[in-house]
Design an enzyme around this catalytic site. Sequence first.
Site, PDB file in Angstrom:
ATOM      1  N   CYS A   1       0.801  -0.987  -0.076  1.00 14.37           N
ATOM      2  CA  CYS A   1      -0.089  -0.084  -0.033  1.00 14.37           C
ATOM      3  C   CYS A   1       0.884   1.184   0.160  1.00 14.37           C
ATOM      4  O   CYS A   1       1.475   1.574  -0.981  1.00 14.37           O
ATOM      5  CB  CYS A   1      -0.952  -0.234   1.227  1.00 14.37           C
TER       6      CYS A   1
ATOM      7  N   HIS B   1      -3.479  -5.520   1.547  1.00 13.11           N
ATOM      8  CA  HIS B   1      -2.901  -5.849   2.823  1.00 13.11           C
ATOM      9  C   HIS B   1      -3.353  -7.221   3.179  1.00 13.11           C
ATOM     10  O   HIS B   1      -4.269  -7.801   2.706  1.00 13.11           O
ATOM     11  CB  HIS B   1      -3.603  -4.787   3.740  1.00 13.11           C
TER      12      HIS B   1
END
Length: 241
Positions: free
Chosen positions: A51, A177
């Site tokens: 991310c 994630h």
Amino acid sequence: VKDVNDIGSPDIIIIPGTKGTINDLKFIKDNGMADVIIDKANNGCMVIGICGGYQMLGKEIRDPLRVESNEDRISGLGLINAITDFAPEKVTHQSRAKIMPGSLPFEVNRELTGYEIHMGTTKLLDFADNGHNCIYDTGTKISMFLKIVKRSSKNVDINDGISIFSKNRFIIGSYLHGIFDNDDFRSGLIRYLVNRNGKQPVAATAGINSLNEKEEGYKRLEKIVRESLDMDRIYKILNKK
């Protein structure tokens, strides 16, 4: 690690997600960690950015609307040929993804589960003008990393991330994630690093089931809460409302 002297000689560096990508990127530049990460990535150390960490791997992060900071733009680590543009809309999904064929030098036979929570998009410049998901550059394989197949309850077909690997270079970036909670991916990655770096593998064990570990953690938390609070009193309060 928080200090450049703590990095040591790792087999892998993971740059995690962050709520302030630009400010955290400035932080690791100011304290010298960015230069060390770049040097180690160029000398065989595996680097994975998740991310915000994925955004940092690129050439530049642009924030013209000042969504996240007071900076219009900031140069990234330059480890992948990509540019990130921040936007006001935030992407938030529970997601499922497939590993792109050939994007890893080890097998992952199951879909990955995880979640996305990010602002902005990352454009992979190596793939901007061709319809392929994999290219070769002087012995280095550059591939899109994942195919997102489900976001929340909706089936999708979205490319995510990048994988770059050669004999002396291995970099992964992704918005997903939780990829290390996927046992097949994590164990395959560890086995690959053990073999790649000539390490001695640990004795075979039953391994870790991340889902079971998480459930056991919830049960321990539940037990602590029940033992620490007057649950009968709480139930009475809830019933009154």
